[in-house]
Design a protein around this motif. Structure first.
Motif, PDB file in Angstrom:
ATOM      1  N   PHE A   1       4.742 -36.929 -12.873  1.00 27.05           N
ATOM      2  CA  PHE A   1       6.054 -36.347 -12.585  1.00 27.05           C
ATOM      3  C   PHE A   1       6.172 -34.932 -13.141  1.00 27.05           C
ATOM      4  CE2 PHE A   1      10.728 -35.968 -13.255  1.00 27.05           C
ATOM      5  CZ  PHE A   1      11.109 -36.108 -11.938  1.00 27.05           C
ATOM      6  N   VAL A   2       5.724 -34.722 -14.379  1.00 25.50           N
ATOM      7  CA  VAL A   2       5.766 -33.389 -14.973  1.00 25.50           C
ATOM      8  C   VAL A   2       4.850 -32.437 -14.203  1.00 25.50           C
ATOM      9  CG1 VAL A   2       5.251 -32.039 -17.036  1.00 25.50           C
ATOM     10  CG2 VAL A   2       6.404 -34.244 -17.248  1.00 25.50           C
TER      11      VAL A   2
ATOM     12  N   ARG B   1      15.164 -23.848 -15.367  1.00 24.04           N
ATOM     13  CA  ARG B   1      14.812 -24.133 -13.972  1.00 24.04           C
ATOM     14  C   ARG B   1      13.303 -24.047 -13.771  1.00 24.04           C
ATOM     15  NH1 ARG B   1      18.672 -19.482 -11.954  1.00 24.04           N
ATOM     16  NH2 ARG B   1      18.058 -18.820 -14.053  1.00 24.04           N
ATOM     17  N   VAL B   2      12.800 -24.898 -12.876  1.00 23.89           N
ATOM     18  CA  VAL B   2      11.387 -24.853 -12.507  1.00 23.89           C
ATOM     19  C   VAL B   2      11.278 -24.816 -10.985  1.00 23.89           C
ATOM     20  CG1 VAL B   2      10.570 -26.046 -14.569  1.00 23.89           C
ATOM     21  CG2 VAL B   2      11.192 -27.384 -12.560  1.00 23.89           C
TER      22      VAL B   2
ATOM     23  N   GLY C   1       8.503 -26.994  -3.476  1.00 21.49           N
ATOM     24  CA  GLY C   1       9.186 -25.753  -3.137  1.00 21.49           C
ATOM     25  C   GLY C   1      10.648 -25.709  -3.513  1.00 21.49           C
ATOM     26  N   VAL C   2      11.133 -26.757  -4.174  1.00 16.90           N
ATOM     27  CA  VAL C   2      12.539 -26.839  -4.576  1.00 16.90           C
ATOM     28  C   VAL C   2      12.693 -26.350  -6.017  1.00 16.90           C
ATOM     29  CG1 VAL C   2      14.492 -28.397  -4.963  1.00 16.90           C
ATOM     30  CG2 VAL C   2      12.953 -28.772  -3.025  1.00 16.90           C
ATOM     31  N   THR C   3      13.722 -25.534  -6.261  1.00 14.14           N
ATOM     32  CA  THR C   3      14.039 -25.121  -7.627  1.00 14.14           C
ATOM     33  C   THR C   3      14.905 -26.207  -8.261  1.00 14.14           C
ATOM     34  OG1 THR C   3      13.933 -22.765  -7.097  1.00 14.14           O
ATOM     35  CG2 THR C   3      15.147 -23.387  -9.075  1.00 14.14           C
ATOM     36  N   ARG C   4      14.413 -26.753  -9.366  1.00 10.46           N
ATOM     37  CA  ARG C   4      15.099 -27.866 -10.015  1.00 10.46           C
ATOM     38  C   ARG C   4      15.505 -27.487 -11.440  1.00 10.46           C
ATOM     39  NH1 ARG C   4      13.866 -32.742  -7.176  1.00 10.46           N
ATOM     40  NH2 ARG C   4      12.284 -32.395  -5.580  1.00 10.46           N
ATOM     41  N   TRP C   5      16.614 -28.055 -11.891  1.00  7.33           N
ATOM     42  CA  TRP C   5      17.036 -27.937 -13.282  1.00  7.33           C
ATOM     43  C   TRP C   5      16.413 -29.077 -14.072  1.00  7.33           C
ATOM     44  CZ3 TRP C   5      19.416 -24.314 -16.082  1.00  7.33           C
ATOM     45  CH2 TRP C   5      20.160 -23.330 -15.409  1.00  7.33           C
ATOM     46  N   VAL C   6      15.858 -28.772 -15.235  1.00  3.86           N
ATOM     47  CA  VAL C   6      15.299 -29.815 -16.088  1.00  3.86           C
ATOM     48  C   VAL C   6      15.850 -29.676 -17.501  1.00  3.86           C
ATOM     49  CG1 VAL C   6      13.171 -29.985 -14.740  1.00  3.86           C
ATOM     50  CG2 VAL C   6      13.249 -28.476 -16.739  1.00  3.86           C
ATOM     51  N   LEU C   7      15.842 -30.797 -18.205  1.00  6.16           N
ATOM     52  CA  LEU C   7      16.163 -30.837 -19.620  1.00  6.16           C
ATOM     53  C   LEU C   7      14.873 -31.164 -20.348  1.00  6.16           C
ATOM     54  CD1 LEU C   7      18.367 -31.070 -21.968  1.00  6.16           C
ATOM     55  CD2 LEU C   7      18.239 -33.528 -21.541  1.00  6.16           C
ATOM     56  N   GLY C   8      14.411 -30.248 -21.196  1.00  4.16           N
ATOM     57  CA  GLY C   8      13.214 -30.477 -21.992  1.00  4.16           C
ATOM     58  C   GLY C   8      13.599 -30.877 -23.396  1.00  4.16           C
TER      59      GLY C   8
ATOM     60  N   ILE D   1      10.571 -34.610 -20.116  1.00  3.88           N
ATOM     61  CA  ILE D   1      11.238 -33.695 -19.198  1.00  3.88           C
ATOM     62  C   ILE D   1      12.123 -34.526 -18.290  1.00  3.88           C
ATOM     63  CG2 ILE D   1      10.953 -31.993 -17.360  1.00  3.88           C
ATOM     64  CD1 ILE D   1       9.901 -30.926 -19.932  1.00  3.88           C
ATOM     65  N   VAL D   2      13.411 -34.210 -18.243  1.00  5.68           N
ATOM     66  CA  VAL D   2      14.372 -34.949 -17.430  1.00  5.68           C
ATOM     67  C   VAL D   2      14.874 -34.048 -16.307  1.00  5.68           C
ATOM     68  CG1 VAL D   2      16.490 -36.308 -17.437  1.00  5.68           C
ATOM     69  CG2 VAL D   2      15.111 -36.159 -19.522  1.00  5.68           C
ATOM     70  N   ASP D   3      14.780 -34.523 -15.077  1.00  3.26           N
ATOM     71  CA  ASP D   3      15.316 -33.780 -13.935  1.00  3.26           C
ATOM     72  C   ASP D   3      16.835 -33.961 -13.912  1.00  3.26           C
ATOM     73  OD1 ASP D   3      16.112 -32.780 -11.474  1.00  3.26           O
ATOM     74  OD2 ASP D   3      14.407 -33.591 -10.388  1.00  3.26           O
ATOM     75  N   ILE D   4      17.572 -32.883 -14.181  1.00  2.00           N
ATOM     76  CA  ILE D   4      19.037 -32.955 -14.224  1.00  2.00           C
ATOM     77  C   ILE D   4      19.645 -32.129 -13.094  1.00  2.00           C
ATOM     78  CG2 ILE D   4      19.161 -33.419 -16.698  1.00  2.00           C
ATOM     79  CD1 ILE D   4      19.852 -30.418 -17.072  1.00  2.00           C
ATOM     80  N   THR D   5      18.877 -31.939 -12.011  1.00  2.00           N
ATOM     81  CA  THR D   5      19.341 -31.120 -10.894  1.00  2.00           C
ATOM     82  C   THR D   5      20.666 -31.617 -10.345  1.00  2.00           C
ATOM     83  OG1 THR D   5      17.034 -30.660 -10.318  1.00  2.00           O
ATOM     84  CG2 THR D   5      18.703 -30.155  -8.660  1.00  2.00           C
TER      85      THR D   5
END
Length: 204
Positions: free
Chosen positions: A42-43, A94-95, A100-107, A126-130
């Motif tokens: 996932f990461v 953001r990553v 190709g999607v810009t996602r917000w993550v919580l590290g 790493i948590v996807d918080i998009t």
């Protein structure tokens, strides 16, 4: 934006499979001797790196390359600060992911030092918080929050869960791993909710 490391169809299928299996959370670990970061599927897909190479270990720069340009220097500074000083950190950024999607993550991670104060290892999630971020009007980034002892129960639980997850993965027991994944997922969501409440408090 970095180009996907795989064909478009393969990338989307791999990412969707990871999302279906793991939902919104992944794990990473860092070894000071090799200066390499090992990360799960996932990461790897979040940071647009080859999953097999991520599992074997990649340099930090390989992951930094997919962090949004506006966030990259801030994240790198926090990582270096955590590596020097040790302790726990939490940061949002953001990553540009493999699909190709810009996602917000919580590290959320921790660096450990030896008796001489030299860094020896680090690990985190790493948590996807998009979805959480897209539901908010504010797009401002939250700076790293450092926690000092005594740690809140949620932080201690996340630490123990990450250590248990790593050991369970070595057992190669699918049933236990599924339960460990579920626990980390629940804790990751709680951490994301905690950061969301902190952000709202800072905005008021």
């Amino acid at each position: 934006m970095p180009k996907p490391k795989f064909s478009e169809n393969r990338t989307c299928a791999a990412f969707q499979g990871a999302l279906d299996a793991l939902d919104v959370i992944g794990n990473w670990s860092w070894d000071a001797d090799t200066d390499r970061i090992q990360a799960d599927l996932f990461v790897a897909l979040l940071f647009n790196v080859d999953p097999k190479e991520a599992e074997a270990g990649l340099p930090l720069d390989a992951f930094l390359a997919s962090i949004h340009p506006e966030d990259r220097d801030r994240v790198q500074a926090h990582i270096h600060r955590g590596g020097r000083g040790g302790g726990l950190y939490v940061i949002e950024y953001r990553v540009c992911s493999a699909d190709g999607v810009t996602r917000w993550v919580l590290g959320r991670g921790r660096f450990l030092h030896d008796h001489r104060g030299q860094p020896v290892s680090g690990r985190g999630i790493i948590v996807d918080i998009t979805d959480v971020r897209m539901g908010e009007a504010s797009s401002g980034a939250v700076e790293m929050t450092e926690f000092h002892e005594p740690e809140p129960p949620l932080e201690r639980a996340a630490d123990f869960a990450m250590a248990a997850h790593q050991a369970i993965c070595e057992l190669e027991d699918p049933a236990l791993k599924a339960r460990a994944d579920a626990l980390l997922l629940d804790l990751g969501r709680k951490l994301a909710e905690q950061e969301q409440r902190l952000r709202r408090t800072q905005m008021n």
